[in-house]
Design an enzyme around this catalytic site. Structure first.
Site, PDB file in Angstrom:
ATOM      1  N   GLY A   1       0.621  -1.282   0.548  1.00 19.19           N
ATOM      2  CA  GLY A   1      -0.422  -0.012   0.549  1.00 19.19           C
ATOM      3  C   GLY A   1       0.924   1.242  -0.146  1.00 19.19           C
ATOM      4  O   GLY A   1       0.365   2.570  -0.485  1.00 19.19           O
TER       5      GLY A   1
ATOM      6  N   LYS B   1      -7.124   6.737  10.235  1.00 18.68           N
ATOM      7  CA  LYS B   1      -8.564   6.138  10.712  1.00 18.68           C
ATOM      8  C   LYS B   1      -8.892   6.678  12.285  1.00 18.68           C
ATOM      9  O   LYS B   1      -8.695   5.118  13.438  1.00 18.68           O
ATOM     10  CB  LYS B   1      -8.898   5.314   9.978  1.00 18.68           C
ATOM     11  CG  LYS B   1      -9.640   4.698   8.438  1.00 18.68           C
ATOM     12  CD  LYS B   1     -10.624   3.398   8.594  1.00 18.68           C
ATOM     13  CE  LYS B   1      -9.845   2.834   7.068  1.00 18.68           C
ATOM     14  NZ  LYS B   1     -10.728   1.717   6.535  1.00 18.68           N
TER      15      LYS B   1
ATOM     16  N   ASP C   1      -5.692  -0.221  -2.255  1.00 20.68           N
ATOM     17  CA  ASP C   1      -6.683  -1.314  -3.031  1.00 20.68           C
ATOM     18  C   ASP C   1      -7.917  -1.869  -1.885  1.00 20.68           C
ATOM     19  O   ASP C   1      -7.916  -1.983  -0.749  1.00 20.68           O
ATOM     20  CB  ASP C   1      -5.806  -2.734  -3.175  1.00 20.68           C
ATOM     21  CG  ASP C   1      -5.885  -3.316  -2.218  1.00 20.68           C
ATOM     22  OD1 ASP C   1      -5.147  -3.039  -1.321  1.00 20.68           O
ATOM     23  OD2 ASP C   1      -5.858  -5.191  -1.948  1.00 20.68           O
TER      24      ASP C   1
ATOM     25  N   THR D   1      -1.632  -3.828  13.059  1.00 19.92           N
ATOM     26  CA  THR D   1      -0.330  -3.637  11.879  1.00 19.92           C
ATOM     27  C   THR D   1       1.156  -2.673  12.549  1.00 19.92           C
ATOM     28  O   THR D   1       2.135  -3.454  12.618  1.00 19.92           O
ATOM     29  CB  THR D   1      -0.423  -3.025  10.444  1.00 19.92           C
ATOM     30  OG1 THR D   1      -1.779  -4.017  10.233  1.00 19.92           O
ATOM     31  CG2 THR D   1       0.440  -3.339   9.737  1.00 19.92           C
ATOM     32  N   LEU D   2       0.679  -1.271  12.770  1.00 17.57           N
ATOM     33  CA  LEU D   2       1.999  -0.355  13.160  1.00 17.57           C
ATOM     34  C   LEU D   2       2.280  -0.914  14.424  1.00 17.57           C
ATOM     35  O   LEU D   2       3.589  -1.114  14.630  1.00 17.57           O
ATOM     36  CB  LEU D   2       1.302   0.663  12.798  1.00 17.57           C
ATOM     37  CG  LEU D   2       2.267   1.917  12.975  1.00 17.57           C
ATOM     38  CD1 LEU D   2       3.587   1.603  11.813  1.00 17.57           C
ATOM     39  CD2 LEU D   2       1.994   3.686  13.166  1.00 17.57           C
TER      40      LEU D   2
ATOM     41  N   ASP E   1      -5.360   1.649  10.715  1.00 15.08           N
ATOM     42  CA  ASP E   1      -6.821   1.047  11.003  1.00 15.08           C
ATOM     43  C   ASP E   1      -7.095   1.126  12.220  1.00 15.08           C
ATOM     44  O   ASP E   1      -7.545   2.025  12.403  1.00 15.08           O
ATOM     45  CB  ASP E   1      -7.397   0.226  10.010  1.00 15.08           C
ATOM     46  CG  ASP E   1      -8.986   0.408   9.656  1.00 15.08           C
ATOM     47  OD1 ASP E   1      -9.285   0.897  10.720  1.00 15.08           O
ATOM     48  OD2 ASP E   1      -9.021  -0.948   9.306  1.00 15.08           O
ATOM     49  N   THR E   2      -7.006  -0.081  12.413  1.00  3.77           N
ATOM     50  CA  THR E   2      -7.077  -0.279  13.671  1.00  3.77           C
ATOM     51  C   THR E   2      -5.863  -0.318  14.840  1.00  3.77           C
ATOM     52  O   THR E   2      -6.145  -0.220  16.053  1.00  3.77           O
ATOM     53  CB  THR E   2      -6.842  -1.838  14.204  1.00  3.77           C
ATOM     54  OG1 THR E   2      -6.499  -2.580  13.468  1.00  3.77           O
ATOM     55  CG2 THR E   2      -8.360  -2.636  14.044  1.00  3.77           C
ATOM     56  N   GLY E   3      -4.409  -0.506  14.163  1.00  7.92           N
ATOM     57  CA  GLY E   3      -3.454  -0.166  14.856  1.00  7.92           C
ATOM     58  C   GLY E   3      -3.061  -1.383  14.398  1.00  7.92           C
ATOM     59  O   GLY E   3      -1.406  -0.919  14.886  1.00  7.92           O
TER      60      GLY E   3
HETATM   61  P1  IMP Z   1      -4.822  -1.919  10.702  1.00  4.93           P
HETATM   62  O1  IMP Z   1      -3.670  -3.576  11.644  1.00  4.93           O
HETATM   63  O2  IMP Z   1      -6.371  -2.529  11.039  1.00  4.93           O
HETATM   64  O3  IMP Z   1      -4.192  -0.775  11.829  1.00  4.93           O
HETATM   65  O4  IMP Z   1      -4.715  -2.448   8.751  1.00  4.93           O
HETATM   66  C1  IMP Z   1      -3.804  -1.321   8.156  1.00  4.93           C
HETATM   67  C2  IMP Z   1      -3.525  -1.496   7.676  1.00  4.93           C
HETATM   68  O5  IMP Z   1      -4.772  -2.457   6.810  1.00  4.93           O
HETATM   69  C3  IMP Z   1      -3.252  -1.105   6.026  1.00  4.93           C
HETATM   70  O6  IMP Z   1      -2.157  -0.892   6.226  1.00  4.93           O
HETATM   71  C4  IMP Z   1      -3.615  -1.163   5.195  1.00  4.93           C
HETATM   72  O7  IMP Z   1      -3.215  -1.594   4.033  1.00  4.93           O
HETATM   73  C5  IMP Z   1      -4.616  -1.458   5.760  1.00  4.93           C
HETATM   74  N1  IMP Z   1      -6.044  -0.731   5.483  1.00  4.93           N
HETATM   75  C6  IMP Z   1      -7.356  -0.384   6.346  1.00  4.93           C
HETATM   76  N2  IMP Z   1      -7.536  -0.094   6.182  1.00  4.93           N
HETATM   77  C7  IMP Z   1      -7.619   0.040   4.897  1.00  4.93           C
HETATM   78  C8  IMP Z   1      -8.538   0.707   3.728  1.00  4.93           C
HETATM   79  O8  IMP Z   1      -9.674   1.690   3.920  1.00  4.93           O
HETATM   80  N3  IMP Z   1      -8.019   0.820   2.388  1.00  4.93           N
HETATM   81  C9  IMP Z   1      -6.932   0.505   1.895  1.00  4.93           C
HETATM   82  N4  IMP Z   1      -6.664  -0.812   2.655  1.00  4.93           N
HETATM   83  C10 IMP Z   1      -6.838  -0.140   3.984  1.00  4.93           C
HETATM   84 MG    MG Z   2      -0.450  -1.053   4.682  1.00  8.08          MG
END
Ligand code: IMP
Ligand code: MG
Length: 195
Positions: free
Chosen positions: A63, A149, A177, A125-126, A121-123
């Site tokens: 991404g 988000k 995507d 991954t980071l 998004d949820t955090g």
């Molecule tokens: P998290 O672990 O929920 O913070 O998700 C992070 C990962 O989810 C990002 O690096 C994206 O690859 C994917 N992601 C979350 N929301 C979106 C979105 O609205 N569009 C595309 N990818 C998303």
């Molecule tokens: Mg990503």
């Protein structure tokens, strides 16, 4: 002049079709707005790391590839590029466990690292990536994301640089995507996930 002949662009005679069609996702953030914000972020990062030596930018595949390309070229400080890849979602928008599928290749021990993400998004991954990169014993780890988000956060995670805060919608384009579609859209648009 002659010695440059071999680098002249090959002439391609194709009609230029726009990649944006009638069914294109609804625009949320326009191309020029993204460009301006990326320039601002790069200026701030360049200022913050002005006296820190080379900054290692760690782009999170897939991404962040376009954001990283644009951001890195706007920086005025010495920098190098690494990539990591995680899979945190399946093919659509449903969340799953975070798994490392590609680690950094260079040695980041003792170096300043900036994680470059497309969206937080949820955090989860980071948070996982910060912990993973810290285990390589870098001098510092900071984080930069194009999109956040904010209302979706499930875990607390420090984000040092944020491009834009957005609501709870699925966004595509500029590297992001939905089921591998629309990554190369020049702007950021929203789609309705079907899962
Ligand atoms: P998290 O672990 O929920 O913070 O998700 C992070 C990962 O989810 C990002 O690096 C994206 O690859 C994917 N992601 C979350 N929301 C979106 C979105 O609205 N569009 C595309 N990818 C998303
Ligand atoms: Mg990503």
């Amino acid at each position: 002049m002659d010695r440059f002949m071999n680098v002249l662009p090959y002439r391609i005679h194709l009609s230029r079709k726009s990649s944006v069609t009638d069914t294109a996702p609804k625009e949320l953030i326009a191309e020029n707005v993204i460009r301006e914000r990326v320039t601002e972020l790069a200026a701030k990062i360049s200022e913050d790391y002005a006296d820190s030596g080379e900054l290692v930018l760690v782009g999170v595949l897939k991404g962040a590839f376009i954001f990283l390309a644009d951001l890195s070229r706007e920086l005025t400080i010495p920098r190098s590029i690494e990539f990591i890849a995680v899979s945190s979602y399946g093919t659509g928008s449903k969340s799953g466990a975070v798994r490392l599928v590609l680690d950094v290749r260079g040695d980041i021990a003792g170096r300043h690292v900036l994680i470059v993400e497309d969206i937080v998004d949820t955090g989860h991954t980071l948070k996982y990536l910060i912990g993973m990169l810290k285990s390589h014993k870098p001098a510092s780890v900071r984080t930069c994301t194009l999109l956040h988000k904010a209302e979706q956060a499930e875990v607390e995670v420090d984000i040092d640089y944020i491009g834009f805060s957005i609501g709870d919608e699925w966004v595509v384009g500029y590297g992001l995507d939905y089921a591998e579609q629309n990554r190369t859209l020049p702007y950021i648009g929203c789609v309705k996930p079907t899962d």
